[in-house]
Design a protein around this motif. Structure first.
Motif, short mmCIF file in Angstrom:
data_model
loop_
_atom_site.label_atom_id
_atom_site.label_comp_id
_atom_site.label_asym_id
_atom_site.label_seq_id
_atom_site.Cartn_x
_atom_site.Cartn_y
_atom_site.Cartn_z
N PRO A 228 25.39 52.07 59.54
CA PRO A 228 25.75 52.03 58.72
C PRO A 228 25.90 53.85 58.81
CG PRO A 228 23.87 51.64 57.28
CD PRO A 228 23.88 50.86 59.26
N ASP A 229 25.33 54.16 59.77
CA ASP A 229 25.24 55.69 59.67
C ASP A 229 25.41 56.33 60.68
OD1 ASP A 229 24.18 55.89 56.94
OD2 ASP A 229 22.31 55.99 57.88
N ASP A 230 25.77 55.47 60.78
CA ASP A 230 26.70 55.99 63.01
C ASP A 230 28.35 56.53 63.10
OD1 ASP A 230 26.89 56.26 65.13
OD2 ASP A 230 25.74 54.95 66.47
N GLU A 231 27.84 57.83 62.93
CA GLU A 231 29.67 58.48 63.08
C GLU A 231 30.53 57.70 63.82
OE1 GLU A 231 31.04 60.40 60.02
OE2 GLU A 231 28.61 59.99 59.00
N ARG A 232 30.47 57.15 64.52
CA ARG A 232 30.90 56.80 65.84
C ARG A 232 31.45 55.23 65.32
NH1 ARG A 232 26.63 56.61 70.29
NH2 ARG A 232 25.85 55.44 68.78
N TYR A 233 31.35 54.69 64.60
CA TYR A 233 31.47 53.55 64.60
C TYR A 233 32.69 53.25 62.66
CZ TYR A 233 29.74 53.02 69.48
OH TYR A 233 29.36 53.18 70.48
N ARG A 234 31.14 54.21 62.66
CA ARG A 234 31.42 54.18 60.58
C ARG A 234 33.24 53.91 60.02
NH1 ARG A 234 29.19 58.56 56.67
NH2 ARG A 234 27.19 58.07 57.60
N SER A 235 33.76 54.16 60.76
CA SER A 235 35.40 53.91 60.48
C SER A 235 36.26 52.15 60.84
CB SER A 235 36.47 54.97 60.84
OG SER A 235 36.28 54.25 62.59
N LEU A 236 35.33 51.79 61.86
CA LEU A 236 35.36 50.22 62.20
C LEU A 236 34.70 49.14 61.10
CD1 LEU A 236 35.05 51.09 65.92
CD2 LEU A 236 36.97 51.32 64.69
N ILE A 237 33.62 49.54 60.92
CA ILE A 237 33.45 48.62 60.26
C ILE A 237 34.34 47.88 59.17
CG2 ILE A 237 31.31 48.44 58.23
CD1 ILE A 237 29.94 50.67 59.17
N GLY A 238 33.85 46.29 59.45
CA GLY A 238 34.92 46.07 58.48
C GLY A 238 36.25 45.30 59.72
N LYS A 239 36.16 45.49 60.74
CA LYS A 239 37.16 45.61 61.19
C LYS A 239 36.81 43.93 61.92
CE LYS A 239 40.11 49.07 61.45
NZ LYS A 239 40.99 50.51 62.37
N GLU A 240 37.72 43.59 62.93
CA GLU A 240 37.59 42.84 63.53
C GLU A 240 37.61 42.95 64.81
OE1 GLU A 240 40.35 38.82 61.84
OE2 GLU A 240 38.32 38.58 60.83
N ALA A 254 27.80 46.21 59.50
CA ALA A 254 26.59 47.62 59.49
C ALA A 254 25.20 46.85 58.42
CB ALA A 254 27.17 48.48 58.13
N ASP A 255 24.36 47.26 59.76
CA ASP A 255 22.96 46.93 59.47
C ASP A 255 22.24 47.77 59.77
OD1 ASP A 255 20.25 45.26 59.76
OD2 ASP A 255 21.61 44.25 58.40
N ASP A 256 21.28 48.07 58.48
CA ASP A 256 20.27 49.26 59.31
C ASP A 256 19.36 48.97 59.94
OD1 ASP A 256 20.78 50.81 57.22
OD2 ASP A 256 19.13 50.27 55.81
N TYR A 257 19.23 47.55 61.06
CA TYR A 257 18.34 47.26 61.70
C TYR A 257 19.07 47.81 62.62
CZ TYR A 257 15.60 43.97 65.28
OH TYR A 257 15.28 43.65 66.35
N VAL A 258 20.39 48.18 63.25
CA VAL A 258 20.63 48.46 64.55
C VAL A 258 19.69 49.88 65.52
CG1 VAL A 258 22.73 49.59 65.65
CG2 VAL A 258 22.93 47.34 64.79
N ASP A 259 19.24 50.07 66.55
CA ASP A 259 19.19 51.41 66.69
C ASP A 259 19.71 52.00 66.94
OD1 ASP A 259 17.68 53.28 67.90
OD2 ASP A 259 16.40 52.17 69.25
#
Length: 924
Positions: A228-240, A254-259
């Motif tokens: 969820p804190d990754d600036e590269r992909y924040r705008s894509l969360i919720g898209k398909e 978005a999930d905190d587990y992602v490295d």
């Protein structure tokens, strides 16, 4: 007694006598002391880990039996579901059949037949190791009474809602077609790849790149996750995303587990084929699409082009198809942990299936409290941290296995899929009011072997019946086991025993170390470093050992490598060391370390220890068997040496008991060895000769020494017996009658009390006196050795600076000094009196002087020393030259460099000693 110790001539006869006499059974008297044998697999044979742990358990049992406890060592074997089924299936396969050709009932009959004919291998080997469990109570986890306990526990847990059936992810072995436990999965690092794949956004605005080690599972993807804190992909969360090779759309979540740092920071989520993805799928309510069959082939839920393919063939095809579509960005070499089944070697598949589970959270709480409160104690204590870590993160336990051999799950289904749990089908029908025309079929699965093993502490005692054994021996006293099954077995026994009896299963948990080879490597067949304890007991010829280690190896190069290693390590095969030497080796190495490097030289050393005990016993018997030992009365006059050995024996007894109470078997063995070899054999036996061989000694003095000889030897056998049962019982049978014991036909040392505490025998002054005597004798002997004086040449000795105590001791122990030191005279120098040129030894503040005049040829001795110094100088120069060579130090193995440094230190030590001798002799 025979002249030489031959363990093969006494062990099996001795053991048969013990077992037939019934001495292994609980006596019914004294405080209860119980050990539960961790049940070995019925398929198994005795390996070094077994032999080590069984030695520890048997030592405790024999010790407590001698201490008067009501002692039970409960023995039994485990049905070992997967392992046993595989053994019999292989036999069928060799005949061109499968279990399906026989059908379930006939296949299970085959296994029982195999168990009857071949299943007793390990218990036979336990007997060879000298173990003394109560064989009359031997149980098998598939026995009727234990099976009854298994069913009872299952039904009761189900009635409370603690056993349930659910579809969850498990470790799946695609060869065995069953779920397996984590303990049956071997994770080893292998070379693989990391595929970076392009996943197009559904709106056509671009793509995301996901990195994966398993591209074939993309067919079951149900999301792509980013942090969820990754600036590269924040705008894509919720898209398909449009999943490649499929017509499905999947969300970006978005999930905190992602490295953020791994790969591209985008992770494909396949909840039905990855344990971490499964948890994420539950958090985000994602669909779980299983794309594999039970044998790891692509199923009908995947695109048609890949159906029926093996998962690894599908991987190749999917990568090729993605590449053709321009969707492979890059492929990196990658090291990864690959889970493989320990039985089949097949890659384990995380697999979504219907299984039976135990909800363990409510069971874990009292099990944690039992350790936190100190009711149960781990030894060493640090293992409780491992226990807490596992227990505080415990997950529900998958207890079903898709096998035919084992405890069949007591659940029945009707044709509508309704499930009924009960002890029997008739009970189910009665409780549920089901008519006889309602067709029921029993669940095909069996229970995880660990489920029945978890009931071991109380099921072996007769539960669910309330038996005297259950009342007497639960909780047991100590569990001896390895660290690797603290969770799989130890924790589950605590949970189940607390749940069904309200008691703890055992008071102490002694965690043993892992037996490794001499280099610290784990013993494994593939490394060719496995040792068979029976081979160490009986010996084995080289070529037989090579054949044994390479049997069944499919790769000729590997077999050749192992054969070469074996021939180098054991050029003459393995000697027969006997059981006692092996057991004492295990005891001496049983420190609190996790890993124990097994050193063959130690076994050789303790075989020599057995020889020392045997020869010392022959000396005692030759000097007492046809003489008066005071067993029938008569005056006993004990020498200072007799009193000293009795005092030292008492102190050793106390040290051994303290060590055993702390589970420090290594320290107990050290005390046994030190007393036996150094005090009894090397000193006391020598100190008896001046009395026994002295024509001027009175009958009372000789009788006193003989009495002490036989009684100390008899007590020493009782001290050593828990660790060395065969040699001690054999010698005890000979010496006990000389101590006045009337032996019955089935008499054995294990029925005798352990050496009793007699505090009044400990005389510190006498111990100090003999210590002084020993230092004087050693000082004289060292001078003889250093000056190359014959051991038999009588010497005149001067004592300088002797205190009043030294003078008293000289007077009291004159006979011992002159006989053992081979002295012609002892002269006390007056204060200020000058001594002639002498060699000197120091005993406290007193100097022991041996005048050198006339004892040696001064010029010849100086020439000899100069020649030796010249050789040592060259040796030192050669070794130091090697160590100064940077190329040698940089390229030689550490062990070689260490050996050269040790040589240098040894040469320099010898040089210093010779130079000191030269200075002394030159001054004469």
């Amino acid at each position: 007694m025979e002249k030489t110790f031959d363990p093969q001539s006494i062990e099996q006869t001795c053991y048969q006598r013990w077992e037939n006499s019934g001495h292994f059974a609980a006596s019914g008297k004294g405080d209860p002391y119980c050990i539960l044998l961790p049940p070995p697999n019925v398929t198994g044979s005795l390996h070094m880990g077994h032999a080590f742990q069984h030695t520890i358990m048997d030592a405790l049992i024999r010790y407590k039996r001698m201490k008067g406890n009501n002692t039970l060592w409960q023995v039994g074997t485990d049905h070992a579901g997967i392992a046993t089924q595989m053994v019999v299936e292989r036999q069928l396969n060799a005949q061109g059949q499968t279990r399906h050709d026989l059908g379930r009932d006939d296949f299970v009959k085959k296994i029982w037949e195999w168990k009857a004919h071949s299943g007793g291998t390990i218990t036979g080997q336990m007997r060879r190791l000298g173990t003394s469990p109560d064989w009359s109570r031997e149980v098998f986890t598939m026995d009727d009474n234990l099976s009854e306990a298994v069913t009872e526990v299952f039904v009761k847990l189900h009635e409370e809602g603690l056993i349930y059936r659910g579809k969850r992810l498990v470790n799946w072995d695609p060869v065995l077609h069953t779920a397996v436990s984590d303990l049956e999965v071997v994770n080893e690092e292998e070379s693989g790849h990391l595929w970076h794949m392009r996943y197009p956004l559904a709106d056509g605005s671009g793509h995301l790149v996901v990195a994966t080690t398993r591209p074939e599972t993309m067919l079951g993807d149900t999301a792509v996750a980013v942090h969820p804190d990754d600036e590269r992909y924040r705008s894509l969360i919720g898209k398909e995303i449009k999943l490649p090779l499929s017509d499905r759309l999947i969300p970006i979540i978005a999930d905190d587990y992602v490295d953020l740092e791994f790969g591209t920071g985008c992770v494909k989520i396949t909840p039905a084929h990855d344990f971490n993805d499964y948890e994420m799928g539950k958090r985000h309510s994602l669909p779980m699409i299983n794309i594999f069959t039970a044998d790891a082939k692509v199923n009908d839920d995947a695109p048609e082009a890949y159906r029926g393919m093996d998962r690894f063939d599908a991987r190749k095809q999917i990568v090729a198809d993605l590449d053709a579509l321009g969707l492979i960005e890059k492929i990196d070499d990658h090291k990864l942990k690959v889970p493989r089944g320990d039985r089949t070697g097949a890659v384990i598949e995380p697999y979504l299936t219907d299984q039976w589970y135990v909800a363990v959270e409510s069971l874990a709480k009292p099990a944690i409290e039992a350790v936190e409160s100190g009711e149960i104690r781990f030894v060493p204590e640090n293992w409780n941290k491992t226990y807490y870590q596992w227990m505080h993160n415990i997950q529900d336990w998958c207890i079903s296995r898709q096998l035919w051999w084992g405890h069949r799950i007591p659940a029945w289904y009707d044709n509508n899929g309704n499930v009924y749990v009960g002890r029997t089908e008739s009970e189910v029908r009665e409780k549920q009011g089901l008519a006889n025309d309602v067709v029921l079929h029993q669940d095909e699965d069996v229970l995880d072997t660990w489920f029945s093993s978890a009931l071991w502490p109380f099921a072996t005692m007769g539960w669910p019946k309330q038996t005297p054994e259950l009342e007497t021996f639960l909780p047991s006293s100590v569990l001896v086991t390895g660290f690797d099954i603290i969770f799989f077995w130890v924790a589950r026994m605590i949970m189940m025993t607390k749940k069904f009896t309200g008691q703890i299963p055992f008071k102490d948990i002694y965690i043993t170390g892992l037996i490794r080879d001499e280099n610290g490597d784990k013993m494994s067949k593939s490394k060719g470093n496995v040792l068979d304890p029976i081979d160490l007991i009986d010996g084995i010829e080289l070529e037989t050992l090579v054949e044994k280690r390479t049997a069944g190896m499919m790769q000729p190069q590997m077999a050749e490598k192992i054969a070469k290693r074996t021939r180098k390590q054991f050029p003459e095969g393995i000697n027969a060391y006997g059981t006692d030497a092996l057991r004492f080796t295990f005891a001496a190495m049983a420190s609190t370390s996790r890993d124990i490097n097994f050193d063959m030289a130690r076994v050789e050393g303790y075989r020599n220890f057995c020889n020392k005990i045997w020869n010392a016993s022959r000396f005692v018997l030759m000097n007492t068997q046809d003489a008066d030992t005071g067993a029938k009365g008569g005056e006993l006059q004990l020498s200072v040496a007799d009193k000293w050995i009795l005092a030292t024996l008492q102190k050793t007894r106390a040290d051994i008991e303290t060590a055993l109470a702390d589970y420090r078997f290594d320290i107990a063995a050290q005390h046994m060895y030190e007393f036996t070899w150094n005090q009894f054999c090397d000193w006391y036996l020598e100190l008896t000769k001046p009395v026994l061989n002295n024509e001027d000694a009175t009958d009372a003095q000789k009788r006193g020494t003989r009495h002490t000889l036989v009684n100390v030897l008899e007590q020493l056998m009782r001290l050593l017996h828990p660790f060395m049962p065969f040699i001690t019982d054999t010698i005890w049978q000979q010496v006990a009658p000389l101590c006045g014991h009337a032996l019955e036909a089935d008499a054995t040392i294990m029925g005798q009390p352990f050496v009793e505490e007699v505090p009044e025998l400990i005389d510190e002054e006498i111990i100090a006196d003999i210590d002084w005597l020993k230092k004087c004798i050693v000082g004289v002997r060292n001078i003889r050795g250093e000056m190359d004086i014959s051991p038999n040449k009588p010497l005149n000795v001067l004592f300088k600076n002797a205190s009043a105590s030294d003078q008293r001791r000289t007077q009291d122990m004159q006979v011992f000094l002159t006989r053992l030191g081979k002295l012609e005279s002892i002269t006390q120098l007056a204060d200020g009196e000058e001594a002639p040129p002498s060699a000197t030894a120091i005993v406290g503040d007193m100097e022991v002087l041996i005048p050198m005049a006339g004892l040696i040829d001064k010029d010849a001795e100086l020439a000899r020393i100069d020649k030796a110094l010249d050789k040592l100088s060259k040796d030192i120069q050669r070794v130091e030259g090697k160590l100064a060579n940077e190329k040698f130090v940089a390229n030689a193995p550490d062990a070689v460099i260490a050996k050269e440094r040790a040589k240098s230190e040894d040469f320099q030590s010898q040089q210093r000693t010779l130079m000191a001798q030269r200075e002394t002799i030159a001054s004469l």
